[in-house]
Each structure stands twice: as structure tokens, then as C-alpha cells.
Write an enzyme that holds these catalytic residues in place. Structure first.
Site, PDB file in Angstrom:
ATOM      1  N   HIS A   1       0.948  -1.012   0.123  1.00  0.00           N
ATOM      2  CA  HIS A   1       0.037  -0.177  -0.124  1.00  0.00           C
ATOM      3  C   HIS A   1       0.851   1.165  -0.388  1.00  0.00           C
ATOM      4  CE1 HIS A   1      -3.360   2.358   0.243  1.00  0.00           C
ATOM      5  NE2 HIS A   1      -4.094   1.886   1.827  1.00  0.00           N
TER       6      HIS A   1
ATOM      7  N   HIS B   1      -1.870  -2.068  -9.482  1.00  0.00           N
ATOM      8  CA  HIS B   1      -2.843  -1.944  -8.659  1.00  0.00           C
ATOM      9  C   HIS B   1      -4.290  -2.974  -8.337  1.00  0.00           C
ATOM     10  CE1 HIS B   1      -5.413   0.759  -7.233  1.00  0.00           C
ATOM     11  NE2 HIS B   1      -3.959   1.976  -6.614  1.00  0.00           N
TER      12      HIS B   1
ATOM     13  N   ASP C   1       3.414   6.003  -6.749  1.00  0.00           N
ATOM     14  CA  ASP C   1       4.528   5.491  -6.307  1.00  0.00           C
ATOM     15  C   ASP C   1       5.828   5.736  -6.808  1.00  0.00           C
ATOM     16  OD1 ASP C   1       3.244   6.206  -3.935  1.00  0.00           O
ATOM     17  OD2 ASP C   1       2.219   4.125  -3.840  1.00  0.00           O
TER      18      ASP C   1
HETATM   19  N1  CMC Z   1       4.881  -7.228 -10.805  1.00  0.00           N
HETATM   20  C1  CMC Z   1       5.187  -8.082 -10.774  1.00  0.00           C
HETATM   21  N2  CMC Z   1       4.121  -9.117 -10.886  1.00  0.00           N
HETATM   22  C2  CMC Z   1       3.452  -8.148 -10.374  1.00  0.00           C
HETATM   23  C3  CMC Z   1       2.551  -7.308  -9.156  1.00  0.00           C
HETATM   24  C4  CMC Z   1       3.984  -6.360  -9.668  1.00  0.00           C
HETATM   25  N3  CMC Z   1       4.194  -5.073  -9.318  1.00  0.00           N
HETATM   26  N4  CMC Z   1       1.509  -7.158  -9.386  1.00  0.00           N
HETATM   27  C5  CMC Z   1       1.318  -7.951  -9.380  1.00  0.00           C
HETATM   28  N5  CMC Z   1       2.025  -8.770 -10.657  1.00  0.00           N
HETATM   29  C6  CMC Z   1       1.749 -10.037 -10.849  1.00  0.00           C
HETATM   30  C7  CMC Z   1       1.529 -10.766  -9.583  1.00  0.00           C
HETATM   31  O1  CMC Z   1       2.431 -11.700  -9.930  1.00  0.00           O
HETATM   32  C8  CMC Z   1      -0.087 -11.809 -10.033  1.00  0.00           C
HETATM   33  O2  CMC Z   1       0.268 -12.381 -11.227  1.00  0.00           O
HETATM   34  P1  CMC Z   1      -0.148 -13.851 -11.724  1.00  0.00           P
HETATM   35  O3  CMC Z   1      -1.638 -13.869 -12.656  1.00  0.00           O
HETATM   36  O4  CMC Z   1       1.280 -14.843 -12.510  1.00  0.00           O
HETATM   37  O5  CMC Z   1       0.281 -14.710  -9.981  1.00  0.00           O
HETATM   38  C9  CMC Z   1      -0.766 -11.330 -11.294  1.00  0.00           C
HETATM   39  O6  CMC Z   1       0.624  -9.582 -12.015  1.00  0.00           O
HETATM   40  C10 CMC Z   1      -2.233 -10.169 -10.441  1.00  0.00           C
HETATM   41  O7  CMC Z   1      -1.611 -10.122  -9.050  1.00  0.00           O
HETATM   42  P2  CMC Z   1      -2.136  -9.303  -7.680  1.00  0.00           P
HETATM   43  O8  CMC Z   1      -0.982  -9.827  -6.294  1.00  0.00           O
HETATM   44  O9  CMC Z   1      -3.146 -10.979  -7.799  1.00  0.00           O
HETATM   45  O10 CMC Z   1      -2.895  -9.047  -7.514  1.00  0.00           O
HETATM   46  P3  CMC Z   1      -3.571  -7.282  -6.421  1.00  0.00           P
HETATM   47  O11 CMC Z   1      -4.211  -6.887  -7.321  1.00  0.00           O
HETATM   48  O12 CMC Z   1      -3.854  -8.252  -5.463  1.00  0.00           O
HETATM   49  O13 CMC Z   1      -2.408  -6.560  -5.849  1.00  0.00           O
HETATM   50  C11 CMC Z   1      -0.785  -4.623  -6.003  1.00  0.00           C
HETATM   51  C12 CMC Z   1      -1.960  -5.066  -6.546  1.00  0.00           C
HETATM   52  C13 CMC Z   1      -0.375  -3.266  -5.589  1.00  0.00           C
HETATM   53  C14 CMC Z   1      -0.582  -4.735  -4.351  1.00  0.00           C
HETATM   54  C15 CMC Z   1      -0.078  -5.731  -6.614  1.00  0.00           C
HETATM   55  O14 CMC Z   1       0.051  -5.106  -8.144  1.00  0.00           O
HETATM   56  C16 CMC Z   1       1.852  -5.198  -5.685  1.00  0.00           C
HETATM   57  O15 CMC Z   1       2.588  -5.842  -4.954  1.00  0.00           O
HETATM   58  N6  CMC Z   1       2.310  -3.973  -6.830  1.00  0.00           N
HETATM   59  C17 CMC Z   1       3.930  -3.876  -6.335  1.00  0.00           C
HETATM   60  C18 CMC Z   1       3.336  -2.972  -5.192  1.00  0.00           C
HETATM   61  C19 CMC Z   1       3.025  -1.017  -5.230  1.00  0.00           C
HETATM   62  O16 CMC Z   1       3.932  -0.517  -5.938  1.00  0.00           O
HETATM   63  N7  CMC Z   1       2.056  -0.628  -4.387  1.00  0.00           N
HETATM   64  C20 CMC Z   1       0.909   0.165  -4.556  1.00  0.00           C
HETATM   65  C21 CMC Z   1      -0.254   0.729  -4.879  1.00  0.00           C
HETATM   66  S1  CMC Z   1      -0.019   1.924  -5.924  1.00  0.00           S
HETATM   67  C22 CMC Z   1      -0.665   3.235  -4.240  1.00  0.00           C
HETATM   68  C23 CMC Z   1      -1.830   2.707  -3.453  1.00  0.00           C
HETATM   69  O17 CMC Z   1      -2.618   2.938  -4.010  1.00  0.00           O
HETATM   70  O18 CMC Z   1      -1.542   2.364  -2.226  1.00  0.00           O
END
Ligand code: CMC
Length: 430
Positions: free
Chosen positions: A267, A306, A364
Site C-alpha cells: 500500500h 494496482h 508511487d
Molecule cells: N510486479 C510483478 N508482478 C506483479 C506485480 C508487480 N508489481 N503486481 C502484480 N503482479 C502479478 C502477480 O504476480 C500476479 O501474477 P500471476 O497471475 O502470474 O500470479 C498478477 O500480477 C496479479 O497479481 P495480484 O497480486 O493478484 O494483484 P493484486 O491486485 O492483488 O495486487 C498490488 C495489487 C498493488 C498489491 C500489486 O500489483 C503489487 O504488489 N504492486 C507492487 C506494490 C505497489 O506498487 N503498490 C502500490 C500500489 S499504488 C498505491 C496505493 O494505492 O496504495
């Protein structure tokens, strides 16, 4: 809308049928009203709220597929171009942009509350100098509730408004105190002749013995970062504030819960994690190897992806421009970390792995680079996010606690543990 769209029927094995209305959103997804479902002995199951609307709200709307964000119906691009953070705050809190008189009154109300009780200095002295600023911010925001017992009377309009003004006003002061404390620098009292963002920069970077001049490019960038982070619909920390607030707790304590939730790297902690990742990669020639590591799920590319945006985060497009303005103004365009970040961005935007998964840079990715260029240490990044997001937390808290049929948030569970165990039998085996 057809009849089929207006209700949904669930038929159980024994033939019992439950018909649930579909509530219409003014824009975006409609929702199935499942409030009656529990009466039939089943609950809906949706860990991490992947398909669940937890509340009704009129404040912020995100169209994740189109990459759009609206505060009270205004596109974020227009607000970033024409409004200050405090104007955005007024909009989020009151539903309309302020006129001249409302703007002056609101800004004065915020300025009037920027100081914190001097006792707070003693609280700070209880922390280790190397404490993480988010640890201090979580503790201090909670502790501030002890100074304002009157805020418990939040059903009263005046008490509620003062609590909101105090929180927005004191966040920059406390955030700057967290920074000054870790550096062993004297705390700077707020200066009410300065605007909100200049005052924050002053409290962060001024020294008592020298004149401090605020760079207007930096002030504008800071104010834009605040405005862009002010609210983001029902994200994890906002939902935390809503859940905490639903028990009727003190608003400062609910905000402290929001700060705690924001800290995590998935987050608000992502902007800090972006810079740590860039430092770990180290140089442009290591980008290929790192990208391979991401594809092999060894790392996550911080600042990408995201839960809601499956297109470019609109805040990222705005702040990308600001990032260039700041680096130009500070003569830091050749900063190796920035160059490395740009190479990573280019790779990720053209690589099929990231395109297929719709992983675009988020806000971010760029805000971390700006904050670093301004001279804000990594550990402070998430406190800046919290400073901005307090506005959204309060707008959402206010919306919730003024609902006539407010109920405490109390999810249920799918229990898969033991059904019954005999303590005496187990003890006999010892
Ligand atoms: N790098 C590499 N792979 C990723 C990433 C990433 N940053 N984000 C998602 N994926 C992949 C993940 O491995 C999965 O792949 P697969 O389908 O093969 O298993 C797929 O994309 C879906 O991922 P998820 O974790 O189920 O997606 P989510 O919607 O639960 O996660 C997130 C959203 C923001 C937690 C994630 O994208 C992440 O960890 N990003 C990096 C951290 C980040 O930049 N966070 C700030 C968000 S913006 C600020 C805010 O609003 O808080």
C-alpha cells in the site's frame, strides 16, 4: 434496465429461493444487495474484497479499466491543474469546491490548528532516534486523541469539524517532527504566514538560526503530491479507518489505525520500496537481469501494478510530468537513480509480460523519485502519503458516521478448524 438486471435469484439445494436486489451505481459496477442472505444460513465469501462493495459512497470514483480518477465527479487531471491540496480537501469533505470566502475560512481554520501541545515533545523523547517515522506517526496520532477528548462528541457538527481541521492541520507538524527527531534537529514551530505545503517544507528543512526560502517548484510539486494522494476510494487504509470508526472510536485513533495500515509495502509503503528496489538494482546494466527475476517471481516490481487500475494510473501520468519539473529545477536530470528508473519504466511498458498482466507504473513509482530529489529520506516517504491521505480518511469517516443507519463493521468467516476437541483426553496423553 431490464428486470433481470434489477434482481438476482439464488436457489438453494432444497429449492429455497432468495431474490436479492441489484443496486444501481451512478457510474461503475452495480452491486448485489446481499444483506438478507445471512437469514438463510449462508454468507458470501470474498476474502480481500475482490468482488465486494463494503459501503455506499459519493466521494471518489475510479474507473480502473479506463485509468480515470474523480474526486466528487471532477477528473483528477483538472483538479491537479487548477486546485491546491486544501481546495481538494474542501471538495472531498464538503462535496463542492470552495468559493473565495469558503476557501479563506477553511484555510484559516486549518492554520489555526497547526500547533501541537508541547507535551508531545516528551512523547517523542520516548522513541529511539532510529525509530521508523511510520512507527512514530502511528503512535503519535493515537496519542493525540488523549489531548482532544471533545472529539468523541463527533455526532455534534462543531466538534466533528474541529476534529477534522485539527487532524488535517497537525499531520504536517507531526510528520515534520518525526523527521526532525530522527535527525536530532530542533522542532520548528509552524508558520501560519505560509501556505499548507510551504509550511510543511519549512517545518521539515528550516533551521532556527537561518532564513529559509521555499522553492516554488518544490512547493507546487509537494502540493500536487498531497492532492493526488488525498483520496482513493475504498483502499486498504481507508477501509481500516471506516472499520475502526464504525465502532464509534475516537477519530484520531481511527486515523492512527489508517496510518498503521498504510505502512505496508503493498500500500503506502510502496514509494519507499520503489527506491529500495532501485538502489538494489544499482545500475542500468542490471535492469535486464532484474526484469527476468520479476518474471520468475523472484521479485515484485515495486511501483507497478494496482488492484483497481488495469490501465495507466492517471495520477502517475500527472506526477511523471511533475517529476521532470522537479529534476529540472534542482538540476538533477542526470541523477543515476532517475535514469535507472526511466530505463525500468521503458522496459516494463514494452515487455509482453507486463503488458499482458496490465502492470503499469503507479503513482508511487514517480512520487518516490520526486521525494528523494527534494531531499526527503526514504523512511519518510510513507509519512508524506499519510499526511495527504488523512483528508480522504476523514472525508470517508465523516460520510460513514453521519449515516442514519450506521452499524459496526463485523465480517463473518468460513470456519474450517476443529469442530470439537476434548481437552481432558488430550491432557491424559501427556
Ligand atoms: N510486479 C510483478 N508482478 C506483479 C506485480 C508487480 N508489481 N503486481 C502484480 N503482479 C502479478 C502477480 O504476480 C500476479 O501474477 P500471476 O497471475 O502470474 O500470479 C498478477 O500480477 C496479479 O497479481 P495480484 O497480486 O493478484 O494483484 P493484486 O491486485 O492483488 O495486487 C498490488 C495489487 C498493488 C498489491 C500489486 O500489483 C503489487 O504488489 N504492486 C507492487 C506494490 C505497489 O506498487 N503498490 C502500490 C500500489 S499504488 C498505491 C496505493 O494505492 O496504495
Amino acid at each position: 434496465m431490464s428486470d433481470i438486471q434489477q434482481t438476482i435469484k439464488v436457489v438453494f439445494g432444497d429449492g429455497t429461493t432468495v431474490e436479492m436486489p441489484i443496486l444501481k451505481a451512478s457510474i461503475g459496477e452495480n452491486v448485489i444487495d446481499m444483506r438478507t442472505l445471512g437469514k438463510y444460513g449462508v454468507w458470501s465469501y470474498d476474502p480481500a474484497f475482490l468482488s465486494t462493495a463494503a459501503c455506499e459512497s459519493k466521494i471518489t470514483f475510479i474507473d480502473g479499466d479506463k485509468g480515470q480518477l474523480f474526486y466528487r465527479g471532477y477528473p483528477i487531471e483538472q483538479l491537479a491543474e487548477h486546485s491546491t491540496h486544501l481546495e481538494g480537501a474542501y471538495l472531498l469533505l464538503h462535496g463542492e469546491l470552495p468559493n473565495k470566502e469558503q476557501k479563506e475560512k477553511f484555510e484559516t481554520a486549518i492554520k489555526y490548528h497547526t500547533m501541537v501541545n508541547d507535551q508531545l515533545i516528551k512523547l517523542f523523547s520516548g522513541f529511539r532516534r532510529d525509530a521508523h517515522p511510520m512507527a512514530m506517526l502511528t503512535g503519535v496520532m493515537g496519542a493525540l486523541s488523549a489531548f482532544y477528548p471533545d472529539a468523541f462528541d463527533f455526532k455534534n457538527l462543531d466538534s466533528r469539524e474541529i476534529a477534522i481541521h485539527r487532524l488535517i492541520a497537525k499531520m504536517p507538524t507531526v510528520t515534520a517532527m518525526c523527521y526532525r527527531y530522527t535527525k536530532g534537529l530542533p522542532f520548528m514551530y509552524p508558520r501560519n504566514d505560509l501556505d499548507y505545503s510551504s509550511n510543511f517544507l519549512y517545518m521539515m528543512f528550516a533551521t532556527p538560526c537561518e532564513e529559509y526560502k521555499v522553492n516554488p517548484v518544490i512547493t507546487k510539486a509537494m502540493d500536487r503530491i498531497f492532492l493526488l494522494h488525498a483520496d482513493h476510494e475504498q483502499n486498504a487504509s481507508t477501509s481500516t479507518v471506516r472499520v475502526a470508526g464504525s465502532s464509534g472510536t475516537h477519530p484520531f485513533a481511527a486515523v492512527a489505525a489508517g496510518v498503521a495500515c498504510l505502512w505496508g509495502p503493498s500500500h503506502g509503503g510502496a514509494n519507499e520500496a520503489v527506491l529500495r528496489m532501485l538502489e538494489e538494482i544499482g545500475s542500468e546494466d542490471k535492469v535486464d537481469e532484474y526484469i527476468e527475476g520479476v518474471k520468475n517471481k523472484k521479485y515484485r516490481l515495486m511501483g507497478f501494478g494496482h488492484r483497481v487500475y488495469k490501465n495507466m494510473d492517471p495520477r502517475a501520468s500527472i506526477i511523471r510530468k511533475t517529476c521532470y519539473e522537479v529534476l529540472d529545477a534542482l538540476g538533477k536530470h542526470d541523477d543515476p537513480i532517475f535514469k535507472l528508473a526511466m530505463k525500468l519504466e521503458k522496459y516494463a511498458l514494452s515487455d509482453p509480460y507486463f503488458i499482458d498482466k496490465k502492470l503499469y507504473p503507479n503513482v508511487d513509482f514517480y512520487s518516490g523519485i520526486i521525494l528523494r530529489a527534494i531531499g526527503i529520506p526514504l523512511e519518510m516517504f510513507t509519512t508524506i502519503f499519510a499526511l495527504a491521505r488523512v483528508v480522504g480518511w476523514l472525508a470517508q469517516w465523516k460520510e460513514m458516521i453521519t449515516e442514519p443507519d450506521l452499524k459496526i463493521s463485523r465480517p463473518r468467516q468460513l470456519y474450517t478448524g476443529y469442530t470439537s476437541r476434548d481437552y481432558v483426553e488430550i491432557n491424559k496423553r501427556k
